[in-house]
Design a protein around this motif. Structure first.
Motif, PDB file in Angstrom:
ATOM      1  N   GLU A  33     -25.199 -18.934  53.502  1.00 35.39           N
ATOM      2  CA  GLU A  33     -24.712 -20.103  52.776  1.00 35.39           C
ATOM      3  C   GLU A  33     -23.190 -20.206  52.799  1.00 35.39           C
ATOM      4  OE1 GLU A  33     -26.546 -19.494  49.018  1.00 35.39           O
ATOM      5  OE2 GLU A  33     -28.556 -20.003  49.762  1.00 35.39           O
ATOM      6  N   LYS A  34     -22.522 -19.053  52.891  1.00 43.01           N
ATOM      7  CA  LYS A  34     -21.062 -19.041  52.984  1.00 43.01           C
ATOM      8  C   LYS A  34     -20.577 -19.296  54.415  1.00 43.01           C
ATOM      9  CE  LYS A  34     -20.062 -18.124  48.682  1.00 43.01           C
ATOM     10  NZ  LYS A  34     -19.301 -19.087  47.841  1.00 43.01           N
ATOM     11  N   GLY A  35     -21.500 -19.451  55.342  1.00 42.91           N
ATOM     12  CA  GLY A  35     -21.142 -19.704  56.725  1.00 42.91           C
ATOM     13  C   GLY A  35     -20.635 -18.498  57.472  1.00 42.91           C
ATOM     14  N   LEU A  36     -20.971 -17.303  56.971  1.00 42.59           N
ATOM     15  CA  LEU A  36     -20.452 -16.074  57.565  1.00 42.59           C
ATOM     16  C   LEU A  36     -21.371 -15.496  58.637  1.00 42.59           C
ATOM     17  CD1 LEU A  36     -19.086 -14.388  54.314  1.00 42.59           C
ATOM     18  CD2 LEU A  36     -17.770 -15.517  56.117  1.00 42.59           C
ATOM     19  N   ILE A  37     -22.655 -15.826  58.576  1.00 41.88           N
ATOM     20  CA  ILE A  37     -23.597 -15.316  59.573  1.00 41.88           C
ATOM     21  C   ILE A  37     -24.585 -16.410  59.960  1.00 41.88           C
ATOM     22  CG2 ILE A  37     -23.504 -12.919  58.749  1.00 41.88           C
ATOM     23  CD1 ILE A  37     -26.360 -13.511  57.506  1.00 41.88           C
ATOM     24  N   GLU A  38     -25.232 -16.208  61.090  1.00 39.10           N
ATOM     25  CA  GLU A  38     -26.439 -16.939  61.450  1.00 39.10           C
ATOM     26  C   GLU A  38     -27.617 -16.034  61.102  1.00 39.10           C
ATOM     27  OE1 GLU A  38     -26.262 -18.013  65.570  1.00 39.10           O
ATOM     28  OE2 GLU A  38     -24.145 -18.557  65.439  1.00 39.10           O
ATOM     29  N   LEU A  39     -28.729 -16.624  60.719  1.00 36.68           N
ATOM     30  CA  LEU A  39     -29.864 -15.835  60.240  1.00 36.68           C
ATOM     31  C   LEU A  39     -31.169 -16.381  60.788  1.00 36.68           C
ATOM     32  CD1 LEU A  39     -30.990 -13.620  58.322  1.00 36.68           C
ATOM     33  CD2 LEU A  39     -31.028 -15.366  56.524  1.00 36.68           C
ATOM     34  N   ASP A  40     -31.999 -15.473  61.316  1.00 33.90           N
ATOM     35  CA  ASP A  40     -33.367 -15.808  61.703  1.00 33.90           C
ATOM     36  C   ASP A  40     -34.330 -14.885  60.970  1.00 33.90           C
ATOM     37  OD1 ASP A  40     -33.748 -17.989  63.581  1.00 33.90           O
ATOM     38  OD2 ASP A  40     -32.435 -16.866  64.925  1.00 33.90           O
ATOM     39  N   LYS A 100     -36.025 -13.715  69.137  1.00 31.66           N
ATOM     40  CA  LYS A 100     -34.931 -14.234  68.310  1.00 31.66           C
ATOM     41  C   LYS A 100     -33.564 -13.640  68.667  1.00 31.66           C
ATOM     42  CE  LYS A 100     -37.524 -16.861  65.698  1.00 31.66           C
ATOM     43  NZ  LYS A 100     -37.395 -18.335  65.744  1.00 31.66           N
ATOM     44  N   ILE A 101     -33.530 -12.637  69.524  1.00 37.78           N
ATOM     45  CA  ILE A 101     -32.258 -11.995  69.863  1.00 37.78           C
ATOM     46  C   ILE A 101     -31.364 -12.964  70.646  1.00 37.78           C
ATOM     47  CG2 ILE A 101     -31.202 -10.142  71.231  1.00 37.78           C
ATOM     48  CD1 ILE A 101     -33.579  -8.390  70.501  1.00 37.78           C
ATOM     49  N   LYS A 102     -30.099 -13.013  70.223  1.00 38.10           N
ATOM     50  CA  LYS A 102     -29.103 -13.870  70.859  1.00 38.10           C
ATOM     51  C   LYS A 102     -27.900 -13.007  71.263  1.00 38.10           C
ATOM     52  CE  LYS A 102     -28.545 -16.926  67.524  1.00 38.10           C
ATOM     53  NZ  LYS A 102     -28.266 -18.209  66.810  1.00 38.10           N
ATOM     54  N   PRO A 103     -26.990 -13.557  72.044  1.00 36.27           N
ATOM     55  CA  PRO A 103     -25.814 -12.776  72.454  1.00 36.27           C
ATOM     56  C   PRO A 103     -24.982 -12.245  71.284  1.00 36.27           C
ATOM     57  CG  PRO A 103     -26.033 -14.700  73.854  1.00 36.27           C
ATOM     58  CD  PRO A 103     -27.059 -14.855  72.774  1.00 36.27           C
ATOM     59  N   ASN A 104     -24.976 -12.961  70.142  1.00 35.31           N
ATOM     60  CA  ASN A 104     -24.169 -12.518  69.001  1.00 35.31           C
ATOM     61  C   ASN A 104     -24.981 -11.788  67.935  1.00 35.31           C
ATOM     62  OD1 ASN A 104     -25.519 -14.893  68.240  1.00 35.31           O
ATOM     63  ND2 ASN A 104     -23.900 -15.516  66.810  1.00 35.31           N
ATOM     64  N   THR A 105     -26.225 -11.412  68.251  1.00 38.38           N
ATOM     65  CA  THR A 105     -27.033 -10.633  67.307  1.00 38.38           C
ATOM     66  C   THR A 105     -26.458  -9.225  67.188  1.00 38.38           C
ATOM     67  OG1 THR A 105     -29.024 -11.846  67.962  1.00 38.38           O
ATOM     68  CG2 THR A 105     -29.342  -9.813  66.726  1.00 38.38           C
ATOM     69  N   LEU A 136     -35.992  -1.492  70.641  1.00 36.21           N
ATOM     70  CA  LEU A 136     -35.582  -2.831  71.064  1.00 36.21           C
ATOM     71  C   LEU A 136     -34.118  -3.078  70.706  1.00 36.21           C
ATOM     72  CD1 LEU A 136     -36.273  -5.739  72.065  1.00 36.21           C
ATOM     73  CD2 LEU A 136     -36.904  -6.245  69.678  1.00 36.21           C
ATOM     74  N   ALA A 137     -33.745  -2.724  69.471  1.00 35.22           N
ATOM     75  CA  ALA A 137     -32.366  -2.934  69.031  1.00 35.22           C
ATOM     76  C   ALA A 137     -31.380  -2.141  69.889  1.00 35.22           C
ATOM     77  CB  ALA A 137     -32.234  -2.537  67.559  1.00 35.22           C
ATOM     78  N   LYS A 138     -31.715  -0.901  70.151  1.00 40.66           N
ATOM     79  CA  LYS A 138     -30.832  -0.049  70.959  1.00 40.66           C
ATOM     80  C   LYS A 138     -30.650  -0.621  72.362  1.00 40.66           C
ATOM     81  CE  LYS A 138     -30.153   4.750  72.391  1.00 40.66           C
ATOM     82  NZ  LYS A 138     -30.703   6.135  72.346  1.00 40.66           N
ATOM     83  N   LYS A 139     -31.714  -1.154  72.940  1.00 42.63           N
ATOM     84  CA  LYS A 139     -31.656  -1.741  74.282  1.00 42.63           C
ATOM     85  C   LYS A 139     -30.637  -2.874  74.340  1.00 42.63           C
ATOM     86  CE  LYS A 139     -34.641  -4.111  77.641  1.00 42.63           C
ATOM     87  NZ  LYS A 139     -36.032  -4.600  77.887  1.00 42.63           N
ATOM     88  N   HIS A 140     -30.465  -3.590  73.229  1.00 43.37           N
ATOM     89  CA  HIS A 140     -29.558  -4.738  73.185  1.00 43.37           C
ATOM     90  C   HIS A 140     -28.262  -4.419  72.428  1.00 43.37           C
ATOM     91  CE1 HIS A 140     -32.382  -7.703  74.895  1.00 43.37           C
ATOM     92  NE2 HIS A 140     -33.318  -6.979  74.308  1.00 43.37           N
ATOM     93  N   ASN A 141     -28.032  -3.144  72.153  1.00 43.48           N
ATOM     94  CA  ASN A 141     -26.808  -2.720  71.450  1.00 43.48           C
ATOM     95  C   ASN A 141     -26.694  -3.384  70.076  1.00 43.48           C
ATOM     96  OD1 ASN A 141     -24.462  -1.136  71.287  1.00 43.48           O
ATOM     97  ND2 ASN A 141     -23.167  -2.807  72.027  1.00 43.48           N
ATOM     98  N   ILE A 142     -27.811  -3.404  69.363  1.00 41.07           N
ATOM     99  CA  ILE A 142     -27.900  -4.001  68.028  1.00 41.07           C
ATOM    100  C   ILE A 142     -28.209  -2.895  67.024  1.00 41.07           C
ATOM    101  CG2 ILE A 142     -29.211  -5.617  66.587  1.00 41.07           C
ATOM    102  CD1 ILE A 142     -29.868  -7.153  69.193  1.00 41.07           C
ATOM    103  N   LYS A 145     -20.267  -8.744  60.509  1.00 44.24           N
ATOM    104  CA  LYS A 145     -19.474  -9.304  61.602  1.00 44.24           C
ATOM    105  C   LYS A 145     -19.489 -10.820  61.439  1.00 44.24           C
ATOM    106  CE  LYS A 145     -20.155  -5.677  65.066  1.00 44.24           C
ATOM    107  NZ  LYS A 145     -20.611  -5.371  66.461  1.00 44.24           N
ATOM    108  N   LYS A 146     -18.375 -11.375  61.017  1.00 41.76           N
ATOM    109  CA  LYS A 146     -18.312 -12.807  60.751  1.00 41.76           C
ATOM    110  C   LYS A 146     -18.648 -13.599  62.011  1.00 41.76           C
ATOM    111  CE  LYS A 146     -14.955 -12.406  57.006  1.00 41.76           C
ATOM    112  NZ  LYS A 146     -13.609 -12.789  56.496  1.00 41.76           N
ATOM    113  N   GLY A 147     -19.525 -14.578  61.842  1.00 40.49           N
ATOM    114  CA  GLY A 147     -19.975 -15.381  62.965  1.00 40.49           C
ATOM    115  C   GLY A 147     -21.102 -14.743  63.749  1.00 40.49           C
ATOM    116  N   GLY A 148     -21.515 -13.563  63.341  1.00 48.18           N
ATOM    117  CA  GLY A 148     -22.597 -12.868  64.024  1.00 48.18           C
ATOM    118  C   GLY A 148     -23.970 -13.324  63.559  1.00 48.18           C
TER     119      GLY A 148
END
Length: 377
Positions: free
Chosen positions: A108-115, A132-137, A161-167, A84-87
């Motif tokens: 590096e291509k600017g397609l995602i944010e990464l933690d 580390k969870i954010k709205p766009n995770t 945890l992921a399911k709780k946040h729809n990730i 998901k670009k920008g995710g």
């Protein structure tokens, strides 16, 4: 040779795995699903039987078992196919380069944010991920077990945890598959990537990506599937959507036998490997001059170093003087070594299979003791 490099590739293959791969190469040289003759249909049945066994072993639907050439391809398919670009993606310091390199490429291509999350002493690891969870995770990627130390991660808690946040949660099962229970259904994973040639007793050149029924993955390859010939787009049904081109039938047939072997013995294998690994680690810690980085685990891994001796030197001595195969260096897991502060020289990794004997382990321990006593530093 005493083979203690099973985390790289399994050194023991059941006779049924070897015999089946050989038989397919000799007598079943036909493309499964591409023709209606007996050999092609037999090949297709073998492929479908393997899907079914893997589906049962990993708690999924058979049509959501996607064959790949290795776990790296399975991970790339999951990462790029769910992009998901920008995710935002969260992963951990435990990960192999087959996870890290695709993620750093996308970053590096600017397609995602990464933690990237590290364990800390002040709170549980799951809390560090939650922080580390954010709205766009949209994706969390964790290994089932570290290929450096053998530490088993709390993947079921991470999935909750992921399911709780729809990730989505992608599990790298390269080291865990065949050794510890991993289940789409029971553990709540969305995706599991597998290497067939390690704990599943298959042969090199085979792997799988297993999906739950809610996940939609875009193809990385486009081409022949044997279905919908006049459709200029890739078929939208699974598994054909993600399996363009001829499948590796000898390896899939071998995996059918290997996965069946594991399916019938997983509980016993898990307990046996834990006991053997625990005994190895306990004895190794008692040798003066050895620093051990592993706790008892069910994936057979023990990482250590001899003080003031390069890991590659230890591995070379074991190979040349004692005919013992281990792995030295960094194990394609750079962030884990930075976390452990072993990124200057790496570690020696012993990785057991269920079939390794107590006699082999004792011989290895004696070799380490002699190396320390006889080599000048």
């Amino acid at each position: 040779m005493i083979y203690f490099d099973n985390a790289a590739t399994g050194g023991f293959k059941p006779n049924a795995v070897i015999d089946t791969a050989t038989t397919v190469i000799k007598y079943l040289c036909a493309n499964p699903t591409r023709s209606a003759h007996r050999l092609s249909l037999t090949g297709a049945k073998t492929v479908n039987d393997c899907r079914q066994v893997l589906a049962e072993l990993f708690g999924a639907s058979a049509d959501r078992v996607i064959f790949t050439k290795n776990c790296t391809e399975a991970l790339n398919l999951a990462i790029f196919g769910s992009l998901k670009k920008g995710g935002h993606i969260i992963t951990t310091v435990y990960e192999h380069n087959s996870v890290l390199r695709p993620l750093f490429f996308l970053k590096e291509k600017g397609l995602i944010e990464l933690d990237i999350v590290s364990p800390t002493l002040d709170k549980p690891f799951i809390d560090n991920i939650a922080d580390k969870i954010k709205p766009n995770t949209y994706l969390i990627i964790t290994t089932a077990a570290s290929n450096v130390t053998g530490e088993v991660l709390p993947t079921k808690k991470i999935s909750a945890l992921a399911k709780k946040h729809n990730i989505l949660h992608l599990v790298d099962g390269a080291q865990g598959g065949g050794h510890i229970p991993l289940s789409i259904k029971e553990d709540g994973f969305n995706m599991i990537a597998l290497a067939a040639h390690k704990g599943l007793y298959g042969i090199m050149g085979s792997g799988a990506l297993i999906l739950d029924n809610s996940v939609s993955i875009s193809p990385l390859l486009y081409g022949g599937t044997g279905t919908e010939t006049f459709n200029t787009s890739q078929p939208d049904c699974y598994p054909e959507k993600l399996e363009a081109g001829t499948l590796n039938l000898p390896a899939i047939a071998a995996l059918l036998e290997g996965a069946s072997y594991v399916k019938n013995n997983l509980k016993n294998f898990n307990a046996h490997l834990y006991n053997r690994t625990s005994a190895l680690i306990s004895e190794l810690k008692n040798i003066d001059g050895v620093e051990c980085f592993s706790a008892p685990n069910s994936v057979g891994i023990c990482a250590f170093r001899i003080v003031n001796m390069p890991s590659v030197t230890v591995a070379d001595i074991l190979n040349n003087e004692y005919d013992i195969a281990v792995r030295s260096g960094f194990h394609c897991a750079p962030l884990m070594h930075k976390f452990l502060k072993t990124d200057d020289d790496g570690l020696v990794r012993v990785s057991l299979a269920v079939q390794n004997s107590a006699h082999e382990i004792n011989f290895f321990l004696s070799a380490i003791d002699r190396i320390i006593k006889t080599k000048s530093f």
